[in-house]
Write a protein that holds these residues in place. Structure first.
Motif, short mmCIF file in Angstrom:
data_model
loop_
_atom_site.label_atom_id
_atom_site.label_comp_id
_atom_site.label_asym_id
_atom_site.label_seq_id
_atom_site.Cartn_x
_atom_site.Cartn_y
_atom_site.Cartn_z
N ALA A 19 13.00 6.59 18.52
CA ALA A 19 11.60 6.41 18.46
C ALA A 19 11.23 5.50 17.17
N TRP A 20 12.09 5.85 15.92
CA TRP A 20 11.68 4.92 14.78
C TRP A 20 12.08 3.77 14.96
N ILE A 21 10.92 2.88 14.15
CA ILE A 21 11.05 1.37 13.75
C ILE A 21 11.29 1.35 12.27
N PRO A 22 12.54 1.36 11.88
CA PRO A 22 12.55 1.04 10.19
C PRO A 22 11.94 -0.07 9.88
N ILE A 23 11.01 0.05 8.75
CA ILE A 23 10.41 -1.26 8.18
C ILE A 23 11.19 -1.57 6.90
N THR A 24 11.88 -3.12 6.95
CA THR A 24 12.69 -3.38 5.93
C THR A 24 11.98 -4.56 4.93
N SER A 25 10.82 -4.88 5.40
CA SER A 25 10.47 -6.06 4.53
C SER A 25 8.82 -5.75 4.12
N GLY A 26 8.38 -6.43 3.12
CA GLY A 26 6.82 -6.22 2.90
C GLY A 26 7.00 -6.35 1.06
N ASN A 27 5.69 -6.87 0.53
CA ASN A 27 5.72 -7.16 -0.80
C ASN A 27 5.00 -6.36 -1.71
N ASN A 28 5.01 -5.06 -1.26
CA ASN A 28 4.25 -3.95 -2.24
C ASN A 28 5.35 -4.02 -3.48
N PRO A 29 4.75 -3.61 -4.55
CA PRO A 29 5.56 -3.55 -5.80
C PRO A 29 6.79 -2.79 -5.66
N THR A 30 6.76 -1.77 -4.82
CA THR A 30 7.95 -1.27 -4.35
C THR A 30 8.19 -1.28 -2.98
N PRO A 31 8.95 -2.49 -2.63
CA PRO A 31 9.07 -2.81 -1.39
C PRO A 31 9.58 -1.95 -0.07
N ALA A 32 9.07 -2.46 0.94
CA ALA A 32 9.78 -1.50 2.03
C ALA A 32 11.27 -1.79 2.20
N HIS A 33 11.94 -0.81 2.55
CA HIS A 33 13.56 -1.07 2.82
C HIS A 33 14.00 -0.19 3.97
N TYR A 34 15.18 -0.25 4.16
CA TYR A 34 15.65 0.51 5.32
C TYR A 34 15.82 2.16 4.92
N GLY A 35 15.46 2.97 5.53
CA GLY A 35 15.23 4.33 5.29
C GLY A 35 13.76 4.63 4.53
N TRP A 36 13.90 5.95 4.23
CA TRP A 36 12.49 6.41 3.57
C TRP A 36 12.22 5.31 2.31
N ASN A 37 10.86 4.71 2.43
CA ASN A 37 10.34 4.24 1.30
C ASN A 37 8.87 4.49 1.18
N PHE A 38 8.43 4.07 -0.11
CA PHE A 38 7.05 4.40 -0.33
C PHE A 38 5.70 3.49 0.24
N VAL A 39 6.26 2.61 1.28
CA VAL A 39 5.42 1.86 1.85
C VAL A 39 5.08 2.60 3.25
N THR A 40 6.07 2.76 3.88
CA THR A 40 5.94 3.33 5.34
C THR A 40 6.52 4.95 5.52
N GLY A 41 7.26 5.41 4.43
CA GLY A 41 7.84 6.58 4.74
C GLY A 41 9.13 6.00 5.51
N PRO A 42 9.47 7.10 6.72
CA PRO A 42 10.59 6.69 7.59
C PRO A 42 10.32 5.34 8.42
N GLY A 43 9.17 4.89 8.48
CA GLY A 43 8.79 3.66 9.30
C GLY A 43 7.68 4.01 10.14
N THR A 44 7.54 2.82 11.02
CA THR A 44 6.57 3.09 12.17
C THR A 44 7.29 3.40 13.66
#
Length: 608
Positions: A564-589
């Motif tokens: 069900a999860w779609i990991p988000i691995t790109s984005g230009n936030n100062p703490t960029p999105a990456h595989y796994g939990w991140n400060f932009v999307t959490g686990p992902g969309t």
């Protein structure tokens, strides 16, 4: 056609500053064999700004409206039951069951009212867990064994946890108590705090932040590349994220309710909402719209934010009933901590009288502000989130529209509050929804996605790391404090525009507007939850136990669902999105069909 554009919610990340553990009530202890009850949430450490200068006592004959905030009873038992329910190891409670078991009795309220009336203080209203009164300064001081003084704050900025919080608001005068209030234990034992014996909040900052606070006409934009030449419609989003397969199989949200937190002192034009549903429907809507007005103060005007919430949640859950609740001056009015009591009362009304499947929140309060100066209000909201979970209500909230640092704001934003994440997004019982950007083709179809540059993430200064974070199946989930976001969905999009551009439609005041913001991601995600057709309760405990591979950890063991999860691995936030939990999307969309499948599978296995 002239296109009007509105920017959305200003939100800012706070790196870890300090920990205030409100996981047990910051209330009081009895003294002298249980004879005295101290209300520590109203101690001078919260009510007097550091650096203030004493001026004089507040005149004894000055009249103050005040509100008494009440706690739940049997708190130790409640905590135990909530842990079981939030871990999906016990059945949900009905609103009446919860009230009968954990609300203060009417006899207790009457005893408290009688005590205050004995000092000449007039009782003015009973709003469940809020009792309102009016009395003179002299009467209030005697009843609560305190003193209320006038202070001068000479600085321009207000600080919390050692850093600037609200800037360029001083100097100013305010009043506050300088002694921790107390009263007999038998009448004080269920009091969380008192509102109205200090005037910091309404004096310095309109604490509740809604999304629609800055309107721009496209001809005045310096950079027209912000505006998409095509609309990214609900239909295009539904196709890309696989909502349409749900609709094809009959998952429309039948029998479910979506409750929307209203901007206090506001209203909506229902015709705008119906027009949007007709213009942009994916499948024809059969669900209803219910707008509930408690009180008649509408000085904040028409709420584009809540029209956005209703339009997008309703179009994605076409058979769900949508409720918007406005508490407009109903509790305390603008005289008491701005309209924060009305903000709280909307939640109270939802969990007690609507009992929805899901609550969607796009109107927030700075967590650090409450922790530093109004812990009683934070505790009251936390309590009502606990009640929601115990009734099987899922709560989702927009994580915020800023990014990770104060030096990276979107265009046209006016920075007003610093060094904070947002509440109730940071509450452990709330699912914070971050943002993704959808890149569209010239025909309006979604062709790619990325982490939205201005999706807010952060670390709580109030709540410790949660069990669902410690046992998470999502790689790189932090285990330092409660962190968010917990999921992400569409917050901006368009064709040939930068990632904070406008390309998502809205009908507001009879016109087509374009918008961006996590304020839209929350109601769309609320709709996805409604499409499950079941009561999921504490959503975080489920989400963090669905792995990227589709394995699902339930109280009855590991089961296999869909990816069900779609990991988000790109984005230009100062703490960029990456595989796994991140400060932009959490686990992902998410793939909506697969996520609904997994949520329903979890529910079926757990509660069968």
């Amino acid at each position: 056609m002239k296109v009007n554009i509105t920017t959305l919610k200003r939100k800012y990340f706070l790196s870890f500053l300090a920990v205030i553990l409100l996981v047990t009530p910051l209330l009081s202890t009895a003294d002298n064999g249980g004879s005295v009850y101290y209300i520590y949430n109203n101690s001078p450490q919260y009510s007097i700004l550091p650096g203030s200068i004493y001026v004089q006592p507040l005149p004894q004959n000055y009249t103050l409206p005040i509100a008494i905030l009440l706690n739940f009873t049997n708190y130790q038992k409640l905590t135990s039951i909530t842990n079981e329910i939030s871990n999906h190891e016990a059945n949900y409670l009905s609103p009446s069951q919860f009230r009968n078991e954990f609300y203060p009795s009417q006899s207790y309220k009457e005893e408290l009212i009688k005590y205050l009336e004995s000092y000449g203080i007039n009782f003015t209203g009973d709003y469940g867990l809020i009792l309102t009164f009016q009395g003179t300064v002299g009467e209030i001081e005697k009843a609560f064994n305190t003193y209320i003084n006038i202070y001068y704050y000479p600085l321009k900025n207000i600080y919390w946890f050692g850093l600037p919080g609200i800037v360029n608001v001083g100097p100013f005068y305010y009043f506050s108590n300088n002694v921790t209030p107390s009263l007999p234990y038998n009448v004080g034992k269920y009091i969380v705090g008192i509102v109205g014996i200090d005037s910091i909040d309404p004096k310095v900052y309109p604490v509740i932040k809604e999304a629609w606070n800055l309107e721009i006409d496209s001809p005045n934009l310096n950079n027209l590349s912000l505006v998409s030449s095509v609309l990214v419609t609900p239909n295009a989003i539904a196709d890309y994220f696989n909502f349409t397969e749900l609709y094809n199989e009959g998952y429309l949200g039948q029998g479910t309710k979506i409750a929307i937190e209203g901007v206090p002192e506001s209203f909506v034009n229902a015709d705008d909402i119906y027009t949007f549903w007709k213009e942009f429907d994916i499948v024809p809507r059969t669900g209803g719209l219910n707008v509930i007005y408690l009180g008649n103060v509408t000085t904040s005007g028409q709420s584009g934010e809540n029209e956005l919430d209703a339009e997008w949640s309703g179009v994605f859950a076409p058979a769900s009933d949508v409720y918007i609740v406005f508490s407009n001056g109903y509790v305390g009015g603008p005289a008491l901590v701005g309209n924060l009591l009305n903000y709280y009362y909307e939640y109270y009304y939802m969990v007690n009288y609507i009992d929805p499947n899901v609550i969607s929140i796009s109107v927030s309060v700075p967590e650090s502000f409450l922790a530093a100066y109004y812990p009683a209000m934070l505790w009251m909201i936390h309590n009502i989130m606990m009640q929601a979970v115990d009734e099987g209500i899922s709560v989702v909230a927009a994580s915020g529209d800023w990014g990770f640092e104060s030096d990276h704001p979107p265009p046209n934003f006016i920075i007003g509050v610093y060094n904070t994440i947002w509440y109730p997004e940071s509450d452990p019982y709330v699912t914070a929804v971050g943002g993704i950007f959808v890149n569209a083709t010239s025909t309006g179809q979604v062709q790619s996605i990325s982490g939205w540059d201005y999706s807010t993430g952060g670390i709580s200064v109030v709540f410790p790391v949660q069990n669902f974070e410690l046992t998470s199946l999502i790689p790189f989930t932090p285990t330092i404090q409660r962190t968010y976001p917990d999921i992400a969905f569409v917050s901006a999009g368009g064709y040939n525009i930068v990632e904070f551009g406008f390309g998502l439609p809205l009908i507001y005041q009879g016109q087509l507007y374009l918008w961006y913001g996590t304020s839209g991601a929350a109601p769309m995600t609320a709709a996805m939850i409604a499409l499950t057709g079941v009561r999921l309760g504490d959503l975080n405990t489920i989400l963090y136990h669905i792995s990227y591979s589709g394995s699902i950890l339930t109280p009855k063991g590991i089961i296999t669902g869909m990816e069900a999860w779609i990991p988000i691995t790109s984005g230009n936030n100062p703490t960029p999105a990456h595989y796994g939990w991140n400060f932009v999307t959490g686990p992902g969309t998410y793939n909506a069909y697969a996520m609904v499948y997994d949520l329903r599978l979890f529910y079926t296995v757990t509660y069968s």
